[in-house]
Design an enzyme around this catalytic site. Structure first.
Site, PDB file in Angstrom:
ATOM      1  CB  SER A 141     -14.186 -11.200  43.750  1.00  0.00           C
ATOM      2  OG  SER A 141     -14.662 -12.579  43.047  1.00  0.00           O
ATOM      3  CB  ALA A 142     -12.164 -13.132  39.254  1.00  0.00           C
ATOM      4  CE  LYS A 163     -16.032  -9.354  47.987  1.00  0.00           C
ATOM      5  NZ  LYS A 163     -15.438  -8.731  49.255  1.00  0.00           N
ATOM      6  CG  ASN A 206     -10.689 -19.580  42.039  1.00  0.00           C
ATOM      7  OD1 ASN A 206     -11.026 -18.645  41.191  1.00  0.00           O
ATOM      8  ND2 ASN A 206     -11.677 -20.437  42.323  1.00  0.00           N
ATOM      9  CG  ASP A 237     -12.406 -10.691  61.835  1.00  0.00           C
ATOM     10  OD1 ASP A 237     -13.716 -11.383  62.246  1.00  0.00           O
ATOM     11  OD2 ASP A 237     -12.013 -10.959  61.021  1.00  0.00           O
ATOM     12  CG  ASN A 277     -16.186 -17.511  57.856  1.00  0.00           C
ATOM     13  OD1 ASN A 277     -16.843 -18.547  58.524  1.00  0.00           O
ATOM     14  ND2 ASN A 277     -15.848 -17.296  56.740  1.00  0.00           N
ATOM     15  CE1 TYR A 284     -18.342 -12.380  48.403  1.00  0.00           C
ATOM     16  CE2 TYR A 284     -18.076 -13.484  46.320  1.00  0.00           C
ATOM     17  CZ  TYR A 284     -17.345 -12.759  47.399  1.00  0.00           C
ATOM     18  OH  TYR A 284     -15.999 -12.783  47.523  1.00  0.00           O
ATOM     19  CE  LYS A 289     -14.596 -17.363  52.843  1.00  0.00           C
ATOM     20  NZ  LYS A 289     -13.393 -17.975  52.599  1.00  0.00           N
ATOM     21  CB  ILE A 301      -7.191 -13.781  52.434  1.00  0.00           C
ATOM     22  CG1 ILE A 301      -8.021 -14.707  51.593  1.00  0.00           C
ATOM     23  CG2 ILE A 301      -6.333 -12.702  51.651  1.00  0.00           C
ATOM     24  CD1 ILE A 301      -8.829 -14.151  50.331  1.00  0.00           C
TER      25      ILE A 301
HETATM   26  P1  NAD Z   1     -13.083 -15.102  55.737  1.00  0.00           P
HETATM   27  O1  NAD Z   1     -14.491 -15.217  55.867  1.00  0.00           O
HETATM   28  O2  NAD Z   1     -12.311 -16.275  56.265  1.00  0.00           O
HETATM   29  O3  NAD Z   1     -12.671 -13.527  56.188  1.00  0.00           O
HETATM   30  C1  NAD Z   1     -13.664 -12.473  56.346  1.00  0.00           C
HETATM   31  C2  NAD Z   1     -13.340 -11.958  57.669  1.00  0.00           C
HETATM   32  O4  NAD Z   1     -14.284 -10.987  57.803  1.00  0.00           O
HETATM   33  C3  NAD Z   1     -13.711 -13.011  58.590  1.00  0.00           C
HETATM   34  O5  NAD Z   1     -12.761 -13.187  59.854  1.00  0.00           O
HETATM   35  C4  NAD Z   1     -14.984 -12.399  59.367  1.00  0.00           C
HETATM   36  O6  NAD Z   1     -15.211 -12.832  60.628  1.00  0.00           O
HETATM   37  C5  NAD Z   1     -15.134 -11.064  59.247  1.00  0.00           C
HETATM   38  N1  NAD Z   1     -16.124 -10.349  58.972  1.00  0.00           N
HETATM   39  C6  NAD Z   1     -17.389 -10.447  58.171  1.00  0.00           C
HETATM   40  N2  NAD Z   1     -18.156  -9.595  58.448  1.00  0.00           N
HETATM   41  C7  NAD Z   1     -17.786  -8.695  59.379  1.00  0.00           C
HETATM   42  C8  NAD Z   1     -18.414  -7.519  59.929  1.00  0.00           C
HETATM   43  N3  NAD Z   1     -19.533  -7.066  59.700  1.00  0.00           N
HETATM   44  N4  NAD Z   1     -17.552  -6.960  60.841  1.00  0.00           N
HETATM   45  C9  NAD Z   1     -16.220  -7.308  61.087  1.00  0.00           C
HETATM   46  N5  NAD Z   1     -15.722  -8.413  60.523  1.00  0.00           N
HETATM   47  C10 NAD Z   1     -16.348  -9.137  59.719  1.00  0.00           C
HETATM   48  O7  NAD Z   1     -12.757 -14.996  54.190  1.00  0.00           O
HETATM   49  P2  NAD Z   1     -11.467 -14.590  53.218  1.00  0.00           P
HETATM   50  O8  NAD Z   1     -11.494 -15.711  52.307  1.00  0.00           O
HETATM   51  O9  NAD Z   1     -10.520 -14.321  54.224  1.00  0.00           O
HETATM   52  O10 NAD Z   1     -11.907 -13.445  52.213  1.00  0.00           O
HETATM   53  C11 NAD Z   1     -11.378 -12.274  52.727  1.00  0.00           C
HETATM   54  C12 NAD Z   1     -12.070 -10.931  51.762  1.00  0.00           C
HETATM   55  O11 NAD Z   1     -11.548 -11.409  50.394  1.00  0.00           O
HETATM   56  C13 NAD Z   1     -13.847 -11.208  51.504  1.00  0.00           C
HETATM   57  O12 NAD Z   1     -14.025  -9.666  51.612  1.00  0.00           O
HETATM   58  C14 NAD Z   1     -13.814 -12.134  50.480  1.00  0.00           C
HETATM   59  O13 NAD Z   1     -15.421 -11.637  49.810  1.00  0.00           O
HETATM   60  C15 NAD Z   1     -12.598 -11.553  49.480  1.00  0.00           C
HETATM   61  N6  NAD Z   1     -12.566 -12.711  48.653  1.00  0.00           N
HETATM   62  C16 NAD Z   1     -12.285 -13.776  48.964  1.00  0.00           C
HETATM   63  C17 NAD Z   1     -12.112 -14.778  47.720  1.00  0.00           C
HETATM   64  C18 NAD Z   1     -11.739 -16.262  48.573  1.00  0.00           C
HETATM   65  O14 NAD Z   1     -11.813 -17.102  47.481  1.00  0.00           O
HETATM   66  N7  NAD Z   1     -11.513 -16.555  49.519  1.00  0.00           N
HETATM   67  C19 NAD Z   1     -12.094 -14.318  46.522  1.00  0.00           C
HETATM   68  C20 NAD Z   1     -12.276 -13.065  46.126  1.00  0.00           C
HETATM   69  C21 NAD Z   1     -12.556 -12.116  47.287  1.00  0.00           C
HETATM   70  C1  UD1 Z   2     -16.407 -19.115  44.139  1.00  0.00           C
HETATM   71  C2  UD1 Z   2     -17.296 -18.290  43.928  1.00  0.00           C
HETATM   72  C3  UD1 Z   2     -16.924 -16.898  43.662  1.00  0.00           C
HETATM   73  C4  UD1 Z   2     -15.749 -16.561  45.011  1.00  0.00           C
HETATM   74  C5  UD1 Z   2     -15.012 -17.485  45.045  1.00  0.00           C
HETATM   75  C6  UD1 Z   2     -14.137 -17.426  46.341  1.00  0.00           C
HETATM   76  C7  UD1 Z   2     -19.409 -19.447  42.682  1.00  0.00           C
HETATM   77  C8  UD1 Z   2     -20.071 -19.520  41.455  1.00  0.00           C
HETATM   78  N1  UD1 Z   2     -18.146 -18.628  42.700  1.00  0.00           N
HETATM   79  O1  UD1 Z   2     -15.506 -19.130  43.124  1.00  0.00           O
HETATM   80  O2  UD1 Z   2     -17.785 -15.864  43.424  1.00  0.00           O
HETATM   81  O3  UD1 Z   2     -15.502 -15.343  44.675  1.00  0.00           O
HETATM   82  O4  UD1 Z   2     -15.569 -18.822  45.331  1.00  0.00           O
HETATM   83  O5  UD1 Z   2     -14.903 -17.536  47.590  1.00  0.00           O
HETATM   84  O6  UD1 Z   2     -19.830 -20.124  43.643  1.00  0.00           O
HETATM   85  N2  UD1 Z   2     -15.695 -27.709  42.680  1.00  0.00           N
HETATM   86  C9  UD1 Z   2     -15.893 -28.864  42.541  1.00  0.00           C
HETATM   87  N3  UD1 Z   2     -16.321 -29.533  43.761  1.00  0.00           N
HETATM   88  C10 UD1 Z   2     -16.433 -29.009  44.933  1.00  0.00           C
HETATM   89  C11 UD1 Z   2     -16.054 -27.375  44.929  1.00  0.00           C
HETATM   90  C12 UD1 Z   2     -16.063 -26.951  43.769  1.00  0.00           C
HETATM   91  O7  UD1 Z   2     -15.946 -29.531  41.453  1.00  0.00           O
HETATM   92  O8  UD1 Z   2     -16.795 -29.575  45.730  1.00  0.00           O
HETATM   93  C13 UD1 Z   2     -15.334 -26.817  41.314  1.00  0.00           C
HETATM   94  C14 UD1 Z   2     -16.044 -25.579  41.070  1.00  0.00           C
HETATM   95  O9  UD1 Z   2     -17.265 -26.087  40.086  1.00  0.00           O
HETATM   96  C15 UD1 Z   2     -15.375 -24.761  40.048  1.00  0.00           C
HETATM   97  C16 UD1 Z   2     -14.080 -25.159  40.913  1.00  0.00           C
HETATM   98  O10 UD1 Z   2     -13.971 -26.318  41.565  1.00  0.00           O
HETATM   99  O11 UD1 Z   2     -15.165 -25.004  39.004  1.00  0.00           O
HETATM  100  C17 UD1 Z   2     -13.613 -23.831  42.097  1.00  0.00           C
HETATM  101  O12 UD1 Z   2     -14.754 -23.886  42.782  1.00  0.00           O
HETATM  102  P1  UD1 Z   2     -14.742 -22.791  44.106  1.00  0.00           P
HETATM  103  O13 UD1 Z   2     -13.472 -23.408  44.945  1.00  0.00           O
HETATM  104  O14 UD1 Z   2     -15.997 -22.892  44.643  1.00  0.00           O
HETATM  105  O15 UD1 Z   2     -14.231 -21.629  43.511  1.00  0.00           O
HETATM  106  P2  UD1 Z   2     -15.280 -20.694  42.444  1.00  0.00           P
HETATM  107  O16 UD1 Z   2     -16.607 -21.265  41.905  1.00  0.00           O
HETATM  108  O17 UD1 Z   2     -14.199 -20.272  41.317  1.00  0.00           O
END
Ligand code: NAD
Ligand code: UD1
Length: 336
Positions: A125-126, A154, A180, A32, A36, A150, A85, A13
Site C-alpha cells: 500500500s501507499a 504492510k 486508492n 479465504d 470480510n 495496519y 485493512k 480486490i
Molecule cells: P477485503 O477485506 O475485501 O479483502 C481481504 C480478504 O482477505 C477478505 O476476503 C477477507 O475475508 C480475507 N482475509 C482476511 N484475513 C484472512 C485470513 N486470516 N485468512 C484468510 N482470509 C483472510 O480487502 P481488499 O480491499 O480487497 O484488500 C485486499 C488486500 O489489498 C489487503 O491486503 C489490503 O490490505 C490491500 N490493500 C487494499 C487497499 C484498498 O484500498 N482496498 C489499498 C492498499 C492495499
Molecule cells: C485509507 C487508509 C490507507 C489504506 C486505504 C485503503 C487512512 C488514514 N488511510 O486511505 O492506509 O491503505 O484507506 O484501505 O485511513 N474521506 C472523506 N469522507 C469519508 C471518507 C473519506 O472526506 O467519509 C476522505 C479522506 O479524508 C481522504 C479521502 O477521502 O482524504 C480518501 O479516504 P479513504 O478512501 O479512506 O482512503 P485513504 O485515507 O487515502
C-alpha cells in the site's frame, strides 16, 4: 495451465483479480476465511467468466490448510491479499492486525518455502511511504513511520519479504503498492461491499447515492490543497487487477521487485464527489466536517516504473470509476 493461489481472493480486490486471472487463462485457487467477504462474490466471478474458481474456506494462519492446498494442486505462484485493512480498527486492536497480517504471512511463507513455490505478489500500500513528505511518490521515495498498526503491518511484511529474498535469491517477489482502488467490474456483479459504516470515500458516496446515508462528511476543508480537501490517486480496481496479471510475468525471473499502482492523476475529495455527480447524473449531498486523524493532505503515484518494466498503465478515468462504482451499488444496494 498455471494455477495462482489467491489468498483473500473472495474480497473486493481479490474477486476482480480472479476475473482477470480466469479471463487470461490462469487457474484461480482462492483461500479465504470470509471474515470480510462472501462466497457469493466467487459465484459471481464464475458467472462473469464462465469458468470455475476452486475455493478453500480457510485461514492463512492454519498451517494444515496449506498442506492440503499445496498437496492437491500444482501452484505456480501466490497472490497474497488476505489481511485485515481497517485503519481505525487497527488502532483499537493492534494485536489482531499483527497476528492476522504478519502472523498469517509467516505461515504462508513457511508453507511456500516447504513446497518450493517461491513466487509471490504481495498487496502492499501507499501507506508504507512517508506521507508527510513528497507528494508525488516514486518507489525510491522515503518510507515512513506508518501512522497506524495496519500500515505498520504492510511495512513489516515488505521488510520480511526483502529479508527472505536476501536469504534465498531463488524467490521471485513482487510488492505492489496500491494507491486508492475504487470502481467495480463493468457488469455490476462484483464490487466493494463494506460491513457497517464505510471507512473509505467511494463506498460512502455510493451509500449516500443509494439513500442509505444522508450526506458525505468531507474530512477537512482547510488543507493546503487547491480546494482545501485532501488529494489522493484513485485507481480503477480493474486497472489494478490488470497490474497483477502483468506482474505475474515477473515470476519468470528471480528477484525482488516493487511497483506503485496508481494513475498519477491527483483528485481532491470534492473533485471525486463532482465526478460522481457528472458520471451518474446524480446530486450528492455533502458537508465539510472536521479533519480525520492521520490523513495526509496530498499524495499520488509516479507509476512510471510499472509502465517501463511491466508494460502496465492505468487506462480508466475517474468518471469510469464513478460510473462503475454506482453501477455495482445501484444493482446491489445491500451488497451480496
Ligand atoms: P477485503 O477485506 O475485501 O479483502 C481481504 C480478504 O482477505 C477478505 O476476503 C477477507 O475475508 C480475507 N482475509 C482476511 N484475513 C484472512 C485470513 N486470516 N485468512 C484468510 N482470509 C483472510 O480487502 P481488499 O480491499 O480487497 O484488500 C485486499 C488486500 O489489498 C489487503 O491486503 C489490503 O490490505 C490491500 N490493500 C487494499 C487497499 C484498498 O484500498 N482496498 C489499498 C492498499 C492495499
Ligand atoms: C485509507 C487508509 C490507507 C489504506 C486505504 C485503503 C487512512 C488514514 N488511510 O486511505 O492506509 O491503505 O484507506 O484501505 O485511513 N474521506 C472523506 N469522507 C469519508 C471518507 C473519506 O472526506 O467519509 C476522505 C479522506 O479524508 C481522504 C479521502 O477521502 O482524504 C480518501 O479516504 P479513504 O478512501 O479512506 O482512503 P485513504 O485515507 O487515502
Amino acid at each position: 495451465m498455471k494455477n495462482i493461489l489467491v489468498t483473500g481472493g473472495a474480497g473486493y480486490i481479490g474477486s476482480h483479480i480472479c476475473v482477470e486471472l480466469l479471463n487470461q487463462g490462469y487457474g484461480a485457487i482462492v483461500m479465504d476465511n470470509l471474515c470480510n467477504s462472501s462466497k457469493k462474490a466467487l459465484a459471481r466471478v464464475e458467472e462473469i467468466t464462465g469458468k470455475r474458481v476452486k475455493f478453500y474456506e480457510a485461514d492463512i494462519r492454519e498451517k494444515s490448510a496449506f498442506d492440503e492446498i499445496f498437496t492437491s494442486n500444482d501452484i505456480y505462484g501466490v497472490i497474497h491479499m488476505a489481511g485485515l485493512k481497517a485503519v481505525g480498527e487497527s488502532v483499537k486492536e493492534p494485536l489482531a492486525y499483527f497476528d492476522n497480517n504478519i502472523g498469517g504471512t509467516i505461515v504462508l511463507l513457511e508453507a511456500m518455502k516447504k513446497r518450493r513455490v517461491k513466487r509471490m505478489i504481495f498487496s502492499s500500500s501507499a501507506t508504507v511511504y512517508d506521507l508527510g513528505g513528497e507528494e508525488c511518490l516514486k518507489e525510491t521515495s522515503p518510507l515512513g513511520n506508518s501512522t497506524s498498526p495496519y500500515g505498520r503491518t504492510k511495512s513489516v511484511i515488505e521488510q520480511m519479504l526483502t529479508d527472505i529474498y536476501a536469504s534465498d535469491n531463488v524467490w521471485s517477489i513482487v510488492m505492489l503498492r496500491y494507491f486508492n482502488p475504487i470502481g467495480a467490474h463493468k457488469s455490476g456483479l462484483i464490487g466493494e461491499n463494506p460491513k457497517g459504516i464505510p471507512n473509505n470515500l467511494m463506498p460512502y458516496i455510493t451509500q449516500v447515492a443509494v439513500g442509505k446515508r444522508e450526506r458525505v462528511n468531507v474530512f477537512g476543508g482547510d488543507y493546503n490543497t487547491p480546494d482545501g480537501t485532501c488529494v489522493r490517486d484513485y485507481i480503477h480496481v480493474m486497472d489494478l487487477a490488470d497490474g497483477h496479471i502483468k506482474a505475474i510475468r515477473k515470476f519468470e525471473e528471480t528477484g525482488l521487485f516493487v511497483y506503485n499502482l496508481g494513475t498519477g492523476c491527483p483528485q481532491s475529495v470534492l473533485e471525486v464527489i463532482h465526478a460522481f455527480e457528472r458520471a451518474n447524473d446524480l446530486q450528492i449531498q455533502y458537508a465539510i466536517a472536521p479533519r480525520r486523524a492521520g490523513d495526509a493532505a496530498k499524495y499520488y503515484a509516479n507509476a512510471d516504473k510499472a509502465g517501463e518494466e511491466l508494460g502496465w498503465k492505468a487506462t480508466r478515468s475517474i468518471e469510469d470509476m464513478c460510473r462503475d462504482s454506482w453501477n455495482w451499488q445501484s444493482k446491489n444496494p445491500d451488497g451480496y
